[in-house]
Design a protein around this motif. Structure first.
Motif, PDB file in Angstrom:
ATOM      1  N   ARG A   1      34.505  32.757  37.753  1.00  0.00           N
ATOM      2  CA  ARG A   1      36.373  33.408  37.397  1.00  0.00           C
ATOM      3  C   ARG A   1      36.343  35.354  36.730  1.00  0.00           C
TER       4      ARG A   1
ATOM      5  N   TYR B   1      42.229  38.206  34.346  1.00  0.00           N
ATOM      6  CA  TYR B   1      43.292  36.553  34.664  1.00  0.00           C
ATOM      7  C   TYR B   1      43.743  36.796  34.033  1.00  0.00           C
TER       8      TYR B   1
ATOM      9  N   ALA C   1      46.659  32.237  43.115  1.00  0.00           N
ATOM     10  CA  ALA C   1      46.032  32.725  42.321  1.00  0.00           C
ATOM     11  C   ALA C   1      44.307  32.892  42.265  1.00  0.00           C
ATOM     12  N   PHE C   2      43.438  31.469  42.505  1.00  0.00           N
ATOM     13  CA  PHE C   2      41.987  31.428  43.393  1.00  0.00           C
ATOM     14  C   PHE C   2      42.187  30.781  44.766  1.00  0.00           C
ATOM     15  N   SER C   3      41.605  31.532  45.795  1.00  0.00           N
ATOM     16  CA  SER C   3      41.816  30.235  46.646  1.00  0.00           C
ATOM     17  C   SER C   3      41.373  28.816  46.827  1.00  0.00           C
ATOM     18  N   ASP C   4      40.497  29.125  45.574  1.00  0.00           N
ATOM     19  CA  ASP C   4      39.547  27.587  45.646  1.00  0.00           C
ATOM     20  C   ASP C   4      40.265  26.691  44.136  1.00  0.00           C
ATOM     21  N   ARG C   5      41.739  27.064  43.584  1.00  0.00           N
ATOM     22  CA  ARG C   5      42.050  26.656  42.140  1.00  0.00           C
ATOM     23  C   ARG C   5      41.950  25.398  42.298  1.00  0.00           C
TER      24      ARG C   5
ATOM     25  N   GLY D   1      44.448  24.831  45.543  1.00  0.00           N
ATOM     26  CA  GLY D   1      43.091  25.612  46.246  1.00  0.00           C
ATOM     27  C   GLY D   1      43.353  25.436  47.580  1.00  0.00           C
TER      28      GLY D   1
ATOM     29  N   ASN E   1      39.448  24.678  48.324  1.00  0.00           N
ATOM     30  CA  ASN E   1      38.535  23.908  47.263  1.00  0.00           C
ATOM     31  C   ASN E   1      38.810  22.413  48.270  1.00  0.00           C
TER      32      ASN E   1
ATOM     33  N   ASP F   1      49.327  21.779  36.827  1.00  0.00           N
ATOM     34  CA  ASP F   1      49.072  23.278  37.969  1.00  0.00           C
ATOM     35  C   ASP F   1      50.287  23.855  38.193  1.00  0.00           C
TER      36      ASP F   1
ATOM     37  N   TYR G   1      51.168  27.660  37.527  1.00  0.00           N
ATOM     38  CA  TYR G   1      52.284  28.355  38.871  1.00  0.00           C
ATOM     39  C   TYR G   1      53.093  28.776  38.014  1.00  0.00           C
TER      40      TYR G   1
END
Length: 237
Positions: free
Chosen positions: A77, A81, A99-103, A107, A110, A153, A157
């Motif tokens: 990561r 951040y 944030a991250f595509s695979d959060r 995500g 993910n 989560d 955000y």
């Protein structure tokens, strides 16, 4: 591993309303693959098959994992951040926020995430969420732990949309009704007050098609402790 195929510029990563903090050059392809794996997970939980098919699935999954692990080193990561909360522009109102595509939990890239569409909504956050069979506990109801994970989560955000870096310090969740499986629900979160480095927040969960005055299925309050830009520079968090 083979070189990825050229990206479709009309795919998810080209959407004008997507506020993606860390770009992923394979967002569309990785999201599609993760989506297929999520479908497989829900199908695996909900359906039964013969022993030979189970052996085949296990062999395929192990071979795919071996190929991924051999194809690249683990991707860490980004260390900036939190710092970028104080340098990046806030997401525009109405924009999908990622944030991250695979959060974890939300995500699209993910395979263990839920089906989540996260957007800034005024000074708050609104997320459309659907829980699949892999998250079912009591018949027809989503496991409370999964519901809580998405609460945290969405509130994370909220910090992104407010333009502050903060850690979860406390969450209190009232489960007033069951969150259904395979039916969309709406998470709404907002900041209620701020005292120095303390951000007080609240969140509700309702069925997506419920009238506005319908009592929520879930009510949550929380406390987030803000990490200031000065603390990030000094390393004193």
């Amino acid at each position: 591993m083979d070189d990825p195929s050229p990206r479709d510029e009309t795919s998810v990563d080209a959407r004008s309303d997507l506020h993606l903090i860390y770009p992923d050059p394979q967002l569309a392809e990785r999201s599609a693959a993760a989506g297929a794996l999520r479908r497989l997970a829900h199908a695996f939980v909900r359906h039964r098959t013969d022993a030979d098919t189970l052996v085949e699935i296990a062999a395929w999954a192990d071979a795919a994992a071996d190929r991924l692990e051999a194809g690249s080193a683990a991707v860490p990561r980004p260390a900036d951040y939190f710092a970028r909360r104080y340098t990046d522009p806030r997401p525009p109102d109405g924009a999908e926020v990622m944030a991250f595509s695979d959060r974890a939990f939300s995500g699209p890239a993910n395979p263990t995430a839920m089906d989540v569409d996260m957007r800034r909504h005024g000074e708050g956050v609104r997320a459309a969420v659907t829980f699949g069979a892999a998250f079912e506990s009591a018949p027809g109801r989503t496991h409370g732990g999964a519901v809580c994970a998405v609460v945290d989560d969405v509130l994370g955000y909220l910090m992104v949309c407010l333009g502050i870096a903060a850690y979860t310090a406390r969450l209190e969740i009232d489960y007033r009704g069951g969150v259904p499986i395979d039916e969309p629900v709406t998470y709404d979160a907002r900041e209620t007050s701020r005292e120095g480095r303390k951000s007080h927040v609240e969140l509700t969960v309702r069925a997506a098609n419920a009238p506005p005055n319908t009592p929520p299925l879930i009510e949550a309050t929380g406390l987030f402790v803000i990490v200031t830009a000065e603390q990030l520079v000094s390393g004193n968090r």
